[in-house]
Design an enzyme around this catalytic site. Structure first.
Site, short mmCIF file in Angstrom:
data_model
loop_
_atom_site.label_atom_id
_atom_site.label_comp_id
_atom_site.label_asym_id
_atom_site.label_seq_id
_atom_site.Cartn_x
_atom_site.Cartn_y
_atom_site.Cartn_z
CB SER A 173 -18.48 90.89 42.16
OG SER A 173 -19.72 90.81 41.28
CD GLN A 176 -15.35 84.50 45.05
OE1 GLN A 176 -16.21 84.31 44.23
NE2 GLN A 176 -15.50 84.27 46.53
CG ASN A 235 -31.64 80.33 38.90
OD1 ASN A 235 -32.80 79.91 38.73
ND2 ASN A 235 -30.91 80.52 37.65
CB CYS A 279 -36.67 63.52 38.19
SG CYS A 279 -38.22 64.17 38.91
CB CYS A 296 -34.71 84.45 46.14
SG CYS A 296 -35.72 83.59 44.99
CB CYS A 353 -42.13 61.89 40.80
SG CYS A 353 -41.38 63.13 40.36
ZN LIG Z 1 -39.41 62.36 39.71
#
Ligand SMILES: [Zn+2]
Length: 374
Positions: A173, A176, A235, A279, A296, A353
Site C-alpha cells: 500500500s 502508490q 506525523n 518555529c 493518529c 513561544c
Molecule cells: Zn517558536
C-alpha cells in the site's frame, strides 16, 4: 592600479611564497589539466562573489586562464572590487605547461563534471556550490511519502551524505506514492530499500540508513552534524520533537505535511534566528488531543501529492545549503491540488513561544508519541 603581468615561472615562485593562484577557466577546461595548487573558480563565479573564494583584499592574488586574456580581464574586475595586488599569468595554462611546470588533473573524478554539468553551468551554483553540496549532510526523518521524492532529488543533486531514519518496512500500500520503494522490496526495511534506490541513482553518495524510530532519546544523535534537517515523517509527535530539537541545536528545519488533496510546507529556522523567525510551536503551540490528530488516523492521500510537497522541501534544502535565494522561513505555503492553487500565509515569531522565545531556556523534550494510539 593595474593588473600586473607575470610569467608562469614568476607565478610559481610567488605561489610557493603564499600567494593564491586561481584558475578562472570553466570546469570542463580545467578538467584537461590545471596549474598545480591552483584554486579552480570560473571567472563568472569569482567576480560575482570574490570574498567567498579569496582572502582579504590586501592579499596577493594570481590569476591564470587558457591563454592570458580572460585572467587579465578578471583581474581588472577584482581591482574594481577593491583587491589591490592582482597579477595575471601571461600565456596562461598553455605557457605554464610549455614551461614544464607541474599540472594536476582535477578530473580524477570525471563523474563530477559530467553528472553535475547542469549545476556547474549555473553561476549561482558552480563548482564551489556543487562541492559544498557534496560536503553537506542532511538528516531526513521518514522514508515514506514525503521522504521518497525529497531524498531522491537530494541524492540526484549531489548532497554528499543523507542520513535517513525510519523504522517501518515496505508494504504494497506504500507503493502508490512512496517512489523510493519497489514491488521487489516489499517486506524490506524502508531505510534499506531507500539506500538501494538512492545509491542506484548516485553511487558516490553516503547514505546512512537508521532503522529506528526517532525519539527524545536518540534525536540529538541522529541530527548530529546535519546542516539541514527535513521532516519527511508527516506525523505530529515527530513534528514537535524535530522542531524542539532543531531550535535547541540551532539547525534549520524543512517542514512538509500532507492530507487527502492538500499539503503545506515551510522552513522553521528559529534556532539560528531567535525572535526573528518562527518555529513550528509559534504556529501551533501544542498538538491537538490524539483523537483529533490526523497523524493518529489513516486518512487517504492522493498519490502524487507527497511528490509536490516533497519536491518543494528538497528545493528549500538545496537553497539553504547553497545560501541561495529567499528561504520559505516565516511563510507557510499551502497547496490545494484540486483547485491547483498555492496560497501563502505569513508566520511571525511568537515572542512568548515556549521553545524559541529569545532568552528562553530549553524546556526539555516531550514524547507525545505515547499519547497517540495509532
Ligand atoms: Zn517558536
Amino acid at each position: 592600479m593595474a593588473v600586473e603581468p607575470i610569467s608562469p615561472e614568476e607565478a610559481r615562485r610567488r605561489q610557493q611564497r603564499g600567494a593564491v593562484l586561481v584558475d578562472v577557466r570553466e570546469p570542463h577546461e580545467r578538467a584537461a589539466g590545471m596549474a598545480e595548487g591552483a584554486l579552480g573558480v570560473s571567472l563568472a563565479e569569482l567576480v560575482q562573489s570574490p570574498a567567498q573564494h579569496l582572502p582579504e583584499p590586501g592579499a596577493e592574488v594570481l590569476l591564470i586562464c587558457e591563454g592570458g586574456a580572460r585572467s587579465h580581464r578578471c583581474g581588472e574586475q577584482l581591482l574594481q572590487a577593491g583587491y589591490r595586488r592582482v597579477a595575471s599569468v601571461e600565456g596562461g595554462t598553455r605557457a605554464w605547461a610549455a614551461g614544464a611546470l607541474p599540472l594536476v588533473h582535477p578530473a580524477d573524478d570525471p563523474d563530477f563534471y559530467d553528472r553535475y554539468s547542469r549545476h556547474l553551468r549555473l553561476p549561482e551554483v558552480g563548482e564551489a556550490g556543487q562541492r559544498r553540496l557534496l560536503q553537506s549532510r542532511v538528516a531526513v526523518v521518514g522514508a515514506g511519502g514525503l521522504g521518497s521524492p525529497l531524498a531522491y532529488y537530494l541524492a540526484a543533486a549531489g548532497v554528499g551524505t543523507l542520513a535517513i531514519a525510519d523504522d517501518d518496512v515496505v508494504e504494497r500500500s506504500n507503493l502508490q506514492r512512496q517512489i523510493l520503494h519497489a514491488e521487489g522490496r516489499i517486506g524490506m526495511p524502508k531505510v534499506e530499500s531507500a539506500r538501494q534506490a538512492l545509491l542506484a541513482l548516485n553511487p558516490g553518495l553516503r547514505v546512512e540508513a537508521v532503522q529506528e524510530r526517532i525519539t527524545s532519546a536518540n534525536v540529538e544523535r541522529f541530527l548530529h552534524g546535519a546542516d539541514v534537517v527535513v521532516d519527511g515523517g508527516d506525523n505530529l509527535p515527530m513534528r514537535y520533537l524535530l522542531n524542539d530539537a532543531c531550535v535547541k541545536l540551532r539547525k534549520p528545519l524543512v517542514y512538509g505535511a500532507i492530507d487527502r488533496f492538500n499539503g503545506q510546507a515551510s522552513v522553521f529556522d528559529a534556532g539560528r534566528h531567535r525572535g526573528e523567525l518562527p518555529c513550528y510551536r509559534c504556529l501551533f503551540p501544542e498538538p491537538p488531543p490524539p483523537e483529533f490528530a490526523p497523524s493518529c488516523s489513516d486518512n487517504g492521500v492522493l498519490g502524487v501529492l507527497p511528490g509536490v510537497i516533497g519536491v518543494l522541501q528538497a528545493t528549500e534544502v538545496v537553497k539553504l545549503l547553497l545560501d541561495l535565494g529567499e528561504p520559505l522561513s516565516g511563510r507557510l505555503l499551502r497547496f490545494d491540488a484540486l483547485a491547483m492553487r498555492f496560497r501563502e500565509t505569513r508566520v511571525p515569531a511568537d515572542p512568548d513561544c515556549v521553545v524559541c522565545a529569545p532568552g528562553r531556556e530549553f524546556p526539555g523534550y516531550i514524547d507525545y508519541a505515547r499519547f497517540c494510539a495509532g
